[in-house]
Design a protein around this motif. Structure first.
Motif, PDB file in Angstrom:
ATOM      1  N   SER A  36       0.837  -1.192   0.000  1.00 48.86           N
ATOM      2  CA  SER A  36       0.000   0.000   0.000  1.00 48.86           C
ATOM      3  C   SER A  36       0.876   1.247   0.000  1.00 48.86           C
ATOM      4  CB  SER A  36      -0.916   0.025   1.228  1.00 48.86           C
ATOM      5  OG  SER A  36      -0.180   0.336   2.392  1.00 48.86           O
ATOM      6  N   VAL A  37       0.324   2.323  -0.529  1.00 46.33           N
ATOM      7  CA  VAL A  37       1.051   3.584  -0.565  1.00 46.33           C
ATOM      8  C   VAL A  37       1.381   4.051   0.848  1.00 46.33           C
ATOM      9  CG1 VAL A  37       0.888   6.026  -1.202  1.00 46.33           C
ATOM     10  CG2 VAL A  37       0.037   4.272  -2.763  1.00 46.33           C
ATOM     11  N   ILE A  38       0.464   3.849   1.781  1.00 47.00           N
ATOM     12  CA  ILE A  38       0.686   4.289   3.161  1.00 47.00           C
ATOM     13  C   ILE A  38       1.907   3.603   3.758  1.00 47.00           C
ATOM     14  CG2 ILE A  38      -0.255   4.249   5.503  1.00 47.00           C
ATOM     15  CD1 ILE A  38      -3.030   4.628   4.294  1.00 47.00           C
ATOM     16  N   ASP A  39       2.001   2.276   3.562  1.00 46.29           N
ATOM     17  CA  ASP A  39       3.150   1.547   4.107  1.00 46.29           C
ATOM     18  C   ASP A  39       4.446   1.965   3.420  1.00 46.29           C
ATOM     19  OD1 ASP A  39       1.916   0.058   6.085  1.00 46.29           O
ATOM     20  OD2 ASP A  39       1.319  -1.522   4.704  1.00 46.29           O
ATOM     21  N   THR A  40       4.377   2.194   2.112  1.00 46.11           N
ATOM     22  CA  THR A  40       5.571   2.625   1.390  1.00 46.11           C
ATOM     23  C   THR A  40       6.058   3.955   1.916  1.00 46.11           C
ATOM     24  OG1 THR A  40       4.814   1.493  -0.608  1.00 46.11           O
ATOM     25  CG2 THR A  40       6.499   3.176  -0.882  1.00 46.11           C
ATOM     26  N   VAL A  41       5.153   4.911   2.048  1.00 42.54           N
ATOM     27  CA  VAL A  41       5.525   6.231   2.546  1.00 42.54           C
ATOM     28  C   VAL A  41       6.050   6.143   3.966  1.00 42.54           C
ATOM     29  CG1 VAL A  41       4.613   8.489   3.206  1.00 42.54           C
ATOM     30  CG2 VAL A  41       3.960   7.472   1.026  1.00 42.54           C
ATOM     31  N   ARG A  42       5.396   5.337   4.796  1.00 34.90           N
ATOM     32  CA  ARG A  42       5.840   5.207   6.184  1.00 34.90           C
ATOM     33  C   ARG A  42       7.263   4.664   6.254  1.00 34.90           C
ATOM     34  NH1 ARG A  42       3.330   1.207  10.870  1.00 34.90           N
ATOM     35  NH2 ARG A  42       4.807   1.818  12.529  1.00 34.90           N
TER      36      ARG A  42
ATOM     37  N   LEU B  33       9.670   4.797   3.922  1.00 37.53           N
ATOM     38  CA  LEU B  33      10.648   5.754   3.412  1.00 37.53           C
ATOM     39  C   LEU B  33      10.821   6.927   4.363  1.00 37.53           C
ATOM     40  CD1 LEU B  33       9.662   5.699  -0.362  1.00 37.53           C
ATOM     41  CD2 LEU B  33      11.623   4.583   0.715  1.00 37.53           C
ATOM     42  N   GLU B  34       9.711   7.387   4.953  1.00 38.99           N
ATOM     43  CA  GLU B  34       9.817   8.513   5.881  1.00 38.99           C
ATOM     44  C   GLU B  34      10.471   8.104   7.201  1.00 38.99           C
ATOM     45  OE1 GLU B  34       5.997  10.353   6.305  1.00 38.99           O
ATOM     46  OE2 GLU B  34       6.246  11.503   4.444  1.00 38.99           O
ATOM     47  N   SER B  35      10.474   6.814   7.491  1.00 39.16           N
ATOM     48  CA  SER B  35      11.150   6.329   8.703  1.00 39.16           C
ATOM     49  C   SER B  35      12.656   6.215   8.496  1.00 39.16           C
ATOM     50  CB  SER B  35      10.590   4.966   9.115  1.00 39.16           C
ATOM     51  OG  SER B  35       9.224   5.070   9.464  1.00 39.16           O
TER      52      SER B  35
ATOM     53  N   ASP C 101      15.191   2.327   0.343  1.00 39.36           N
ATOM     54  CA  ASP C 101      14.485   1.749  -0.794  1.00 39.36           C
ATOM     55  C   ASP C 101      13.450   0.769  -0.266  1.00 39.36           C
ATOM     56  OD1 ASP C 101      13.800   1.264  -3.431  1.00 39.36           O
ATOM     57  OD2 ASP C 101      15.863   0.916  -4.071  1.00 39.36           O
ATOM     58  N   TYR C 102      12.606   0.292  -1.149  1.00 39.14           N
ATOM     59  CA  TYR C 102      11.433  -0.491  -0.762  1.00 39.14           C
ATOM     60  C   TYR C 102      11.155  -1.510  -1.847  1.00 39.14           C
ATOM     61  CZ  TYR C 102       6.847  -0.840   1.637  1.00 39.14           C
ATOM     62  OH  TYR C 102       5.758  -1.250   2.360  1.00 39.14           O
TER      63      TYR C 102
END
Length: 219
Positions: free
Chosen positions: A84-90, A92-94, A98-99
């Motif tokens: 999900s976009v939310i998990d990806t952003v979380r 990277l922001e943490s 890379d993901y």
């Protein structure tokens, strides 16, 4: 030799990634839970961490948060089934660098590892690989044999890239499947043999040797 920590609780994925990284010339250590992963990552022994989000105990987000909070700047690539976009952003922001979402092809993961380690020089010839009169331009995805261009499909190109990067080494069918087709591909399939035949037809049948009972090798 570069040292990579694989923090993953699925032994199948750990084994798959370990084999591929060893073939590519990296040393690895493993952690199956968050607390162990954090302890090892803090040690400063590693050039990169492959970090699963769904670790037992302390999850990957928590491990990453602790590392960055303590000033540990080791590059981290998150491995997760969450897309999900939310998990990806979380992630990277943490502080992740890379993901990569499971399932993945090892060739993609390896490219990201090299990028994050800043280790492109591990390919002795840089972005253009060569072996005898065979050249493989990684950026343009152009292959020449004796100066003549060879028209390869994307899978054929990926297979040839693995052969040239590991020139003279015997590569098993499982290794080739892991590098080119990914960890979820059926190891009983004859896809490797089919693509090796196709590759031989385009670059010369004598260039790829069959090693009975072991796999294939680029001569």
């Amino acid at each position: 030799m570069r040292h990579i920590l694989i923090a993953e609780d699925d032994p199948h994925i750990t084994s798959f990634v370990r084999r591929g990284l060893h073939t590519a010339g990296y040393e690895t250590s493993e952690a199956a839970d968050g607390e162990t992963a954090l302890l090892l990552a803090r040690s400063g022994m590693f050039d990169l961490v492959l970090l699963d989000i769904g670790l037992q105990g302390m999850d990957g987000f928590s491990v990453l948060s602790h590392l960055r909070g303590e000033g540990v700047g080791t590059p981290v690539i998150i491995l997760t089934a969450r897309d999900s976009v939310i998990d990806t952003v979380r992630g990277l922001e943490s502080g992740a660098n890379d993901y990569v979402t499971k399932p993945f092809q090892f060739a993609e993961l390896l490219a990201r590892v090299r990028l994050r380690i800043g280790d492109g020089e591990q390919r002795s010839t840089g972005p253009v690989l060569s072996h005898g009169d065979l050249t493989v331009d990684i950026r343009s995805r152009r292959v020449t044999v004796g100066g003549v261009a060879a028209d390869l499909t994307s899978r054929e190109f990926a297979l040839l890239e693995v052969f040239v990067e590991n020139a003279t080494q015997v590569l098993s069918r499982d290794q080739l499947i892991g590098h080119v087709w990914g960890m979820d591909f059926d190891p009983a399939s004859n896809v490797v043999d089919v693509y090796v035949r196709a590759l031989r037809a385009k670059i010369g049948s004598e260039r790829i040797e069959t090693v009975r009972g072991a796999g294939y090798r680029l001569r």
